[in-house]
Design a protein around this motif. Structure first.
Motif, PDB file in Angstrom:
ATOM      1  N   PHE A 297       0.838  -1.209   0.000  1.00 55.84           N
ATOM      2  CA  PHE A 297       0.000   0.000   0.000  1.00 55.84           C
ATOM      3  C   PHE A 297       0.871   1.257   0.000  1.00 55.84           C
ATOM      4  CE2 PHE A 297      -2.019   3.379   2.476  1.00 55.84           C
ATOM      5  CZ  PHE A 297      -3.203   3.554   1.773  1.00 55.84           C
ATOM      6  N   ILE A 298       1.870   1.287   0.872  1.00 59.40           N
ATOM      7  CA  ILE A 298       2.725   2.478   0.987  1.00 59.40           C
ATOM      8  C   ILE A 298       3.491   2.720  -0.313  1.00 59.40           C
ATOM      9  CG2 ILE A 298       4.738   3.455   2.189  1.00 59.40           C
ATOM     10  CD1 ILE A 298       3.766   1.980   4.701  1.00 59.40           C
ATOM     11  N   LEU A 299       4.060   1.650  -0.868  1.00 53.14           N
ATOM     12  CA  LEU A 299       4.804   1.795  -2.128  1.00 53.14           C
ATOM     13  C   LEU A 299       3.903   2.322  -3.246  1.00 53.14           C
ATOM     14  CD1 LEU A 299       6.981  -1.469  -2.174  1.00 53.14           C
ATOM     15  CD2 LEU A 299       7.793   0.882  -1.884  1.00 53.14           C
ATOM     16  N   SER A 300       2.682   1.812  -3.312  1.00 47.30           N
ATOM     17  CA  SER A 300       1.743   2.248  -4.353  1.00 47.30           C
ATOM     18  C   SER A 300       1.399   3.722  -4.193  1.00 47.30           C
ATOM     19  CB  SER A 300       0.454   1.422  -4.292  1.00 47.30           C
ATOM     20  OG  SER A 300       0.731   0.064  -4.412  1.00 47.30           O
ATOM     21  N   VAL A 301       1.119   4.122  -2.959  1.00 49.39           N
ATOM     22  CA  VAL A 301       0.764   5.526  -2.713  1.00 49.39           C
ATOM     23  C   VAL A 301       1.924   6.441  -3.107  1.00 49.39           C
ATOM     24  CG1 VAL A 301       0.252   7.224  -0.910  1.00 49.39           C
ATOM     25  CG2 VAL A 301      -0.912   5.009  -0.906  1.00 49.39           C
ATOM     26  N   VAL A 302       3.146   6.043  -2.755  1.00 41.71           N
ATOM     27  CA  VAL A 302       4.319   6.871  -3.068  1.00 41.71           C
ATOM     28  C   VAL A 302       4.483   7.019  -4.589  1.00 41.71           C
ATOM     29  CG1 VAL A 302       6.841   6.964  -2.977  1.00 41.71           C
ATOM     30  CG2 VAL A 302       5.543   6.370  -0.931  1.00 41.71           C
ATOM     31  N   ILE A 303       4.391   5.895  -5.312  1.00 39.42           N
ATOM     32  CA  ILE A 303       4.562   5.945  -6.778  1.00 39.42           C
ATOM     33  C   ILE A 303       3.438   6.757  -7.431  1.00 39.42           C
ATOM     34  CG2 ILE A 303       4.646   4.566  -8.894  1.00 39.42           C
ATOM     35  CD1 ILE A 303       5.880   2.310  -7.224  1.00 39.42           C
ATOM     36  N   CYS A 304       2.205   6.506  -7.008  1.00 34.14           N
ATOM     37  CA  CYS A 304       1.059   7.229  -7.600  1.00 34.14           C
ATOM     38  C   CYS A 304       1.120   8.711  -7.254  1.00 34.14           C
ATOM     39  CB  CYS A 304      -0.262   6.623  -7.128  1.00 34.14           C
ATOM     40  SG  CYS A 304      -0.547   4.939  -7.722  1.00 34.14           S
ATOM     41  N   PHE A 305       1.557   9.011  -6.033  1.00 33.17           N
ATOM     42  CA  PHE A 305       1.693  10.429  -5.674  1.00 33.17           C
ATOM     43  C   PHE A 305       2.753  11.091  -6.551  1.00 33.17           C
ATOM     44  CE2 PHE A 305       3.764  13.829  -3.217  1.00 33.17           C
ATOM     45  CZ  PHE A 305       2.679  14.691  -3.093  1.00 33.17           C
ATOM     46  N   GLY A 306       3.825  10.357  -6.840  1.00 34.69           N
ATOM     47  CA  GLY A 306       4.850  10.894  -7.735  1.00 34.69           C
ATOM     48  C   GLY A 306       4.281  11.236  -9.101  1.00 34.69           C
ATOM     49  N   LEU A 307       3.359  10.387  -9.589  1.00 36.24           N
ATOM     50  CA  LEU A 307       2.732  10.643 -10.889  1.00 36.24           C
ATOM     51  C   LEU A 307       1.791  11.841 -10.844  1.00 36.24           C
ATOM     52  CD1 LEU A 307       1.921   6.998 -12.082  1.00 36.24           C
ATOM     53  CD2 LEU A 307       3.618   8.569 -13.030  1.00 36.24           C
ATOM     54  N   ILE A 308       1.311  12.178  -9.673  1.00 37.57           N
ATOM     55  CA  ILE A 308       0.513  13.397  -9.519  1.00 37.57           C
ATOM     56  C   ILE A 308       1.434  14.598  -9.365  1.00 37.57           C
ATOM     57  CG2 ILE A 308      -1.079  14.638  -8.001  1.00 37.57           C
ATOM     58  CD1 ILE A 308      -2.376  12.017  -7.283  1.00 37.57           C
ATOM     59  N   ALA A 309       2.416  14.454  -8.482  1.00 31.58           N
ATOM     60  CA  ALA A 309       3.229  15.596  -8.045  1.00 31.58           C
ATOM     61  C   ALA A 309       3.990  16.264  -9.188  1.00 31.58           C
ATOM     62  CB  ALA A 309       4.201  15.152  -6.954  1.00 31.58           C
ATOM     63  N   VAL A 310       4.493  15.478 -10.140  1.00 29.00           N
ATOM     64  CA  VAL A 310       5.320  16.079 -11.196  1.00 29.00           C
ATOM     65  C   VAL A 310       4.525  17.035 -12.093  1.00 29.00           C
ATOM     66  CG1 VAL A 310       7.051  14.248 -11.246  1.00 29.00           C
ATOM     67  CG2 VAL A 310       4.999  14.045 -12.675  1.00 29.00           C
TER      68      VAL A 310
END
Length: 249
Positions: free
Chosen positions: A168-181
């Motif tokens: 769950f944590i890894l997914s949130v981090v990766i997906c947040f990265g796809l939002i943040a950029v």
């Protein structure tokens, strides 16, 4: 048994597993509740005085899915690994890609059903005014693709570990990265450090500008390609991980 029959069997088994416990129902209730809260309370729907779902209903989906999609998908492979049933599944006459596609389709279908259950919001807006139904339709298409992209990433992280929390944590981090950029506070910050052209290139990897097109009622082949590329790439990586597990590495 043909490949598609095998995929269909796995998908039915996986889809049924969602409803063998109250977790699926709790997930749907939480999703619908948060969707309503973000739209009508935090999103200031009534203050806008316009019958439209472009804002704020669809605006929240990239952020709402950021936590709910990993929560729904973190068990896909982690649970199999924890219970030791993954090895059993892989000893059956099933290829890894059949299992991957079957599980992904079942989980995606579950998310699509949860999303379609927001139809009372559409009915409410239609009752209050004359919304652009074309934009609402494309908004749902974009939301389904967005959920699929997040889910494929979650499938990949779920295959990496037996621990659902870590997945769950890894997914949130990766997906947040796809939002943040592509998120304006981040792009403005990067604009002070990097050339503007480079910042624009980085921002194209964000889900936000690609999702925005669907919100406006536009289905652009580049946006479709973007989301489908994430799905295919993430599922390909999942396949590499599963094959490594199967070979004992």
């Amino acid at each position: 048994m043909s490949s598609w029959s095998t995929i269909k069997t796995i998908a039915k088994r996986e889809f049924s597993s969602y409803f063998t416990s109250p977790v699926a129902y709790v997930f749907i209730v939480i999703f619908l509740g948060l969707s309503g809260i973000f739209t009508f309370l935090l999103g200031g729907f009534f203050e806008r005085q316009e019958a439209s779902l472009v804002r704020p209903f669809f605006d929240w989906h990239p952020w709402l899915f950021l936590f709910l999609v990993p929560a729904a998908g973190m068990r896909v492979w982690s649970e199999e690994r924890r219970l030791g049933t993954l090895e059993l599944l892989l000893t059956m006459p099933v290829t890894p890609w059949q299992a991957i596609v079957g599980k992904f389709v079942a989980s995606w279908l579950f998310l699509v059903i949860a999303l379609l259950l927001t139809f009372p919001t559409v009915l409410t807006v239609s009752y209050l005014g004359s919304p652009d139904m074309g934009a609402i339709f494309t908004g749902y298409i974009g939301s389904i693709l967005l959920a699929g992209a997040y889910l494929a990433i979650t499938c990949m992280t779920s295959a990496m570990t037996r621990n659902q929390v870590i997945s769950f944590i890894l997914s949130v981090v990766i997906c947040f990265g796809l939002i943040a950029v592509g998120w304006s506070p981040v792009t403005e910050f990067l604009g002070g450090l990097l050339p503007e052209r480079l910042v624009d290139v980085v921002a194209t990897f964000s889900v936000l500008p690609h999702f925005a097109g669907f919100q406006r009622g536009v289905i652009d082949s580049r946006d479709l390609f973007f989301f489908l590329s994430i799905v295919i790439l993430a599922l390909f990586c999942t396949g590499v991980i599963i094959r490594n597990i199967r070979s004992g590495n």
